[in-house]
Write a protein that holds these residues in place. Sequence first.
Motif, mmCIF file in Angstrom:
data_model
loop_
_atom_site.group_PDB
_atom_site.id
_atom_site.type_symbol
_atom_site.label_atom_id
_atom_site.label_comp_id
_atom_site.label_asym_id
_atom_site.label_seq_id
_atom_site.Cartn_x
_atom_site.Cartn_y
_atom_site.Cartn_z
ATOM 1 N N LEU A 5 14.201 16.113 29.492
ATOM 2 C CA LEU A 5 14.360 17.092 28.418
ATOM 3 C C LEU A 5 13.565 18.352 28.731
ATOM 4 O O LEU A 5 12.472 18.277 29.286
ATOM 5 C CB LEU A 5 13.850 16.516 27.100
ATOM 6 C CG LEU A 5 14.552 15.284 26.552
ATOM 7 C CD1 LEU A 5 13.849 14.804 25.303
ATOM 8 C CD2 LEU A 5 16.005 15.584 26.258
ATOM 9 N N GLU A 9 13.594 20.815 23.679
ATOM 10 C CA GLU A 9 14.277 19.579 23.292
ATOM 11 C C GLU A 9 13.259 18.463 23.036
ATOM 12 O O GLU A 9 13.401 17.688 22.088
ATOM 13 C CB GLU A 9 15.249 19.138 24.384
ATOM 14 C CG GLU A 9 16.436 20.055 24.558
ATOM 15 C CD GLU A 9 17.261 19.698 25.772
ATOM 16 O OE1 GLU A 9 18.497 19.810 25.665
ATOM 17 O OE2 GLU A 9 16.694 19.294 26.821
ATOM 18 N N ARG A 10 12.253 18.391 23.866
ATOM 19 C CA ARG A 10 11.207 17.383 23.710
ATOM 20 C C ARG A 10 10.450 17.602 22.401
ATOM 21 O O ARG A 10 10.195 16.657 21.652
ATOM 22 C CB ARG A 10 10.263 17.434 24.913
ATOM 23 C CG ARG A 10 9.264 16.318 24.956
ATOM 24 C CD ARG A 10 8.464 16.247 26.263
ATOM 25 N NE ARG A 10 8.037 17.531 26.779
ATOM 26 C CZ ARG A 10 8.494 18.101 27.902
ATOM 27 N NH1 ARG A 10 9.421 17.507 28.629
ATOM 28 N NH2 ARG A 10 8.032 19.262 28.308
ATOM 29 N N ASN A 12 11.563 19.084 19.681
ATOM 30 C CA ASN A 12 12.459 18.710 18.585
ATOM 31 C C ASN A 12 12.570 17.200 18.438
ATOM 32 O O ASN A 12 12.597 16.674 17.315
ATOM 33 C CB ASN A 12 13.844 19.324 18.784
ATOM 34 C CG ASN A 12 13.861 20.808 18.520
ATOM 35 O OD1 ASN A 12 13.005 21.327 17.804
ATOM 36 N ND2 ASN A 12 14.816 21.498 19.106
ATOM 37 N N ALA A 13 12.621 16.489 19.553
ATOM 38 C CA ALA A 13 12.699 15.030 19.512
ATOM 39 C C ALA A 13 11.441 14.438 18.884
ATOM 40 O O ALA A 13 11.520 13.552 18.027
ATOM 41 C CB ALA A 13 12.912 14.467 20.918
ATOM 42 N N SER A 16 11.390 15.028 15.146
ATOM 43 C CA SER A 16 12.345 14.156 14.472
ATOM 44 C C SER A 16 11.782 12.741 14.322
ATOM 45 O O SER A 16 11.808 12.154 13.242
ATOM 46 C CB SER A 16 13.651 14.132 15.255
ATOM 47 O OG SER A 16 14.556 13.236 14.678
#
Length: 59
Positions: A5, A9-10, A12-13, A16
């Motif tokens: 990622l 992206e990391r 956001n992950a 989440s």
Amino acid sequence: MDGRLIAAERTNAFRSVFGFLMDDKSEIDIAGKFKLEEFKDAFKAYDAPGRNGKILLVS
């Protein structure tokens, strides 16, 4: 791409996942809580047939 990622992206992950874990609506089944001194009993509970839930070691 090699499956890694990118930083955004990391981030956001993680947001989440941690948001879900910190939400009061998330539940985790706990089969037992044991003091560190009771680790042998914790292992027995972990190996018990039909165990449903996590075994926690607490200090």
